[in-house]
Design a protein around this motif. Structure first.
Motif, PDB file in Angstrom:
ATOM      1  N   PHE A  12      83.631 116.625  57.125  1.00 34.26           N
ATOM      2  CA  PHE A  12      82.258 117.058  56.889  1.00 34.26           C
ATOM      3  C   PHE A  12      82.060 117.473  55.432  1.00 34.26           C
ATOM      4  O   PHE A  12      81.099 117.044  54.776  1.00 34.26           O
ATOM      5  N   VAL A  13      82.959 118.273  54.907  1.00 32.40           N
ATOM      6  CA  VAL A  13      82.857 118.735  53.515  1.00 32.40           C
ATOM      7  C   VAL A  13      82.925 117.547  52.567  1.00 32.40           C
ATOM      8  O   VAL A  13      82.145 117.457  51.607  1.00 32.40           O
ATOM      9  N   ARG A  14      83.820 116.618  52.816  1.00 32.43           N
ATOM     10  CA  ARG A  14      83.940 115.431  51.972  1.00 32.43           C
ATOM     11  C   ARG A  14      82.657 114.603  52.003  1.00 32.43           C
ATOM     12  O   ARG A  14      82.198 114.113  50.967  1.00 32.43           O
ATOM     13  N   GLU A  15      82.079 114.463  53.182  1.00 37.34           N
ATOM     14  CA  GLU A  15      80.812 113.733  53.300  1.00 37.34           C
ATOM     15  C   GLU A  15      79.708 114.418  52.499  1.00 37.34           C
ATOM     16  O   GLU A  15      78.924 113.763  51.815  1.00 37.34           O
ATOM     17  N   GLN A  16      79.662 115.735  52.573  1.00 40.74           N
ATOM     18  CA  GLN A  16      78.638 116.480  51.839  1.00 40.74           C
ATOM     19  C   GLN A  16      78.857 116.392  50.330  1.00 40.74           C
ATOM     20  O   GLN A  16      77.898 116.326  49.560  1.00 40.74           O
ATOM     21  N   GLU A  17      80.104 116.365  49.902  1.00 40.79           N
ATOM     22  CA  GLU A  17      80.397 116.171  48.484  1.00 40.79           C
ATOM     23  C   GLU A  17      79.923 114.795  48.030  1.00 40.79           C
ATOM     24  O   GLU A  17      79.386 114.647  46.925  1.00 40.79           O
ATOM     25  N   ASN A  18      80.090 113.793  48.874  1.00 37.96           N
ATOM     26  CA  ASN A  18      79.612 112.448  48.548  1.00 37.96           C
ATOM     27  C   ASN A  18      78.085 112.408  48.457  1.00 37.96           C
ATOM     28  O   ASN A  18      77.533 111.727  47.588  1.00 37.96           O
ATOM     29  N   ILE A  19      77.425 113.134  49.338  1.00 44.32           N
ATOM     30  CA  ILE A  19      75.962 113.230  49.279  1.00 44.32           C
ATOM     31  C   ILE A  19      75.543 113.872  47.955  1.00 44.32           C
ATOM     32  O   ILE A  19      74.598 113.418  47.302  1.00 44.32           O
ATOM     33  N   SER A  20      76.260 114.894  47.543  1.00 48.89           N
ATOM     34  CA  SER A  20      75.956 115.554  46.270  1.00 48.89           C
ATOM     35  C   SER A  20      76.131 114.593  45.106  1.00 48.89           C
ATOM     36  O   SER A  20      75.323 114.585  44.174  1.00 48.89           O
ATOM     37  N   LEU A  21      77.181 113.802  45.146  1.00 47.83           N
ATOM     38  CA  LEU A  21      77.402 112.813  44.090  1.00 47.83           C
ATOM     39  C   LEU A  21      76.313 111.753  44.101  1.00 47.83           C
ATOM     40  O   LEU A  21      75.830 111.321  43.048  1.00 47.83           O
ATOM     41  N   LEU A  22      75.909 111.344  45.281  1.00 46.46           N
ATOM     42  CA  LEU A  22      74.832 110.372  45.410  1.00 46.46           C
ATOM     43  C   LEU A  22      73.533 110.922  44.837  1.00 46.46           C
ATOM     44  O   LEU A  22      72.790 110.219  44.152  1.00 46.46           O
ATOM     45  N   PHE A  23      73.273 112.183  45.092  1.00 52.96           N
ATOM     46  CA  PHE A  23      72.057 112.821  44.576  1.00 52.96           C
ATOM     47  C   PHE A  23      71.999 112.728  43.051  1.00 52.96           C
ATOM     48  O   PHE A  23      70.930 112.519  42.472  1.00 52.96           O
ATOM     49  N   GLN A  24      73.128 112.863  42.394  1.00 57.36           N
ATOM     50  CA  GLN A  24      73.157 112.821  40.940  1.00 57.36           C
ATOM     51  C   GLN A  24      72.758 111.450  40.389  1.00 57.36           C
ATOM     52  O   GLN A  24      72.404 111.331  39.219  1.00 57.36           O
ATOM     53  N   LEU A  25      72.792 110.439  41.220  1.00 65.40           N
ATOM     54  CA  LEU A  25      72.392 109.095  40.793  1.00 65.40           C
ATOM     55  C   LEU A  25      70.883 108.886  40.847  1.00 65.40           C
ATOM     56  O   LEU A  25      70.382 107.882  40.339  1.00 65.40           O
ATOM     57  N   ILE A  26      70.178 109.812  41.452  1.00 67.04           N
ATOM     58  CA  ILE A  26      68.722 109.694  41.561  1.00 67.04           C
ATOM     59  C   ILE A  26      68.113 110.106  40.234  1.00 67.04           C
ATOM     60  O   ILE A  26      68.048 111.291  39.909  1.00 67.04           O
ATOM     61  N   GLN A  27      67.716 109.128  39.460  1.00 66.52           N
ATOM     62  CA  GLN A  27      67.155 109.376  38.131  1.00 66.52           C
ATOM     63  C   GLN A  27      65.927 108.507  37.921  1.00 66.52           C
ATOM     64  O   GLN A  27      65.862 107.389  38.420  1.00 66.52           O
ATOM     65  N   HIS A  28      64.976 109.032  37.178  1.00 64.71           N
ATOM     66  CA  HIS A  28      63.799 108.266  36.786  1.00 64.71           C
ATOM     67  C   HIS A  28      63.385 108.739  35.398  1.00 64.71           C
ATOM     68  O   HIS A  28      63.393 109.948  35.134  1.00 64.71           O
ATOM     69  N   PRO A  29      63.032 107.815  34.507  1.00 58.98           N
ATOM     70  CA  PRO A  29      62.665 108.238  33.149  1.00 58.98           C
ATOM     71  C   PRO A  29      61.378 109.070  33.096  1.00 58.98           C
ATOM     72  O   PRO A  29      61.219 109.902  32.213  1.00 58.98           O
ATOM     73  N   ASP A  30      60.482 108.869  34.047  1.00 62.98           N
ATOM     74  CA  ASP A  30      59.230 109.636  34.105  1.00 62.98           C
ATOM     75  C   ASP A  30      59.492 110.948  34.843  1.00 62.98           C
ATOM     76  O   ASP A  30      59.901 110.944  36.013  1.00 62.98           O
ATOM     77  N   THR A  31      59.233 112.072  34.183  1.00 65.71           N
ATOM     78  CA  THR A  31      59.539 113.371  34.789  1.00 65.71           C
ATOM     79  C   THR A  31      58.689 113.651  36.029  1.00 65.71           C
ATOM     80  O   THR A  31      59.155 114.309  36.958  1.00 65.71           O
ATOM     81  N   ASP A  32      57.459 113.137  36.051  1.00 64.02           N
ATOM     82  CA  ASP A  32      56.626 113.325  37.247  1.00 64.02           C
ATOM     83  C   ASP A  32      57.225 112.594  38.444  1.00 64.02           C
ATOM     84  O   ASP A  32      57.258 113.131  39.559  1.00 64.02           O
ATOM     85  N   GLN A  33      57.710 111.392  38.224  1.00 63.09           N
ATOM     86  CA  GLN A  33      58.344 110.626  39.300  1.00 63.09           C
ATOM     87  C   GLN A  33      59.658 111.282  39.727  1.00 63.09           C
ATOM     88  O   GLN A  33      59.984 111.312  40.915  1.00 63.09           O
ATOM     89  N   GLN A  34      60.394 111.808  38.757  1.00 60.59           N
ATOM     90  CA  GLN A  34      61.651 112.501  39.068  1.00 60.59           C
ATOM     91  C   GLN A  34      61.373 113.699  39.978  1.00 60.59           C
ATOM     92  O   GLN A  34      62.075 113.933  40.949  1.00 60.59           O
ATOM     93  N   TYR A  35      60.327 114.430  39.655  1.00 59.64           N
ATOM     94  CA  TYR A  35      59.940 115.574  40.476  1.00 59.64           C
ATOM     95  C   TYR A  35      59.601 115.132  41.903  1.00 59.64           C
ATOM     96  O   TYR A  35      60.032 115.759  42.872  1.00 59.64           O
ATOM     97  N   GLU A  36      58.843 114.056  42.028  1.00 64.53           N
ATOM     98  CA  GLU A  36      58.482 113.552  43.355  1.00 64.53           C
ATOM     99  C   GLU A  36      59.730 113.125  44.142  1.00 64.53           C
ATOM    100  O   GLU A  36      59.823 113.365  45.347  1.00 64.53           O
ATOM    101  N   LEU A  37      60.674 112.505  43.455  1.00 68.75           N
ATOM    102  CA  LEU A  37      61.933 112.117  44.116  1.00 68.75           C
ATOM    103  C   LEU A  37      62.680 113.356  44.607  1.00 68.75           C
ATOM    104  O   LEU A  37      63.186 113.382  45.733  1.00 68.75           O
ATOM    105  N   TYR A  38      62.741 114.383  43.769  1.00 63.95           N
ATOM    106  CA  TYR A  38      63.423 115.619  44.163  1.00 63.95           C
ATOM    107  C   TYR A  38      62.737 116.276  45.357  1.00 63.95           C
ATOM    108  O   TYR A  38      63.404 116.810  46.246  1.00 63.95           O
TER     109      TYR A  38
END
Length: 100
Positions: A12-38
Motif C-alpha cells: 500500500f505504501v509503495r503504491e501511494q509513493e508511486n501515486i505521489s511520483l505520478l502527481f509530479q508529472l502533472i504539469q502545464h505551462p499555463d498556471t490557470d490550467q495547472q491550478y485546474e488540474l490540481y
C-alpha cells in the motif's frame, strides 16, 4: 497473519509513493490550467479516504506552493513589462531651467 498485514501495508505504501511520483508529472505551462488540474487531482485524492490522503496530500501541497511561486514570478514579469511599455514623462523646460 501479522506478516501478511505488514506485507499488505508495505505494498500500500509503495503504491501511494508511486501515486505521489505520478502527481509530479502533472504539469502545464499555463498556471490557470495547472491550478485546474490540481483541483481535479485533489478531488480524486479526497475520495481515497484518510489513509490514502496521508500519502497523497503532501505532494499536492508542495505542488501548490510551487504553483504560487510560478504565479508570483509571472505577475512580476507582467508588471515589469507593463512599466517598460509606459511612456516616460518628459521634463518641462521650466523644471530644467530651475535645476541649472
Amino acid at each position: 497473519d501479522d506478516d501478511d498485514n505488514n506485507y499488505d501495508n508495505s505494498i500500500f505504501v509503495r503504491e501511494q509513493e508511486n501515486i505521489s511520483l505520478l502527481f509530479q508529472l502533472i504539469q502545464h505551462p499555463d498556471t490557470d490550467q495547472q491550478y485546474e488540474l490540481y483541483k481535479t487531482v485533489r478531488q480524486q485524492f479526497g475520495r481515497g479516504g484518510k489513509r490514502r490522503m496521508r500519502h497523497s496530500i503532501p505532494p499536492l501541497v508542495f505542488g501548490a506552493l510551487d504553483l504560487i511561486v510560478r504565479i508570483v514570478a509571472k505577475s512580476r514579469t507582467n508588471h515589469d513589462q507593463f512599466e517598460d511599455n509606459q511612456p516616460k514623462p518628459m521634463s518641462s523646460p521650466s523644471s530644467s531651467l530651475l535645476s541649472s
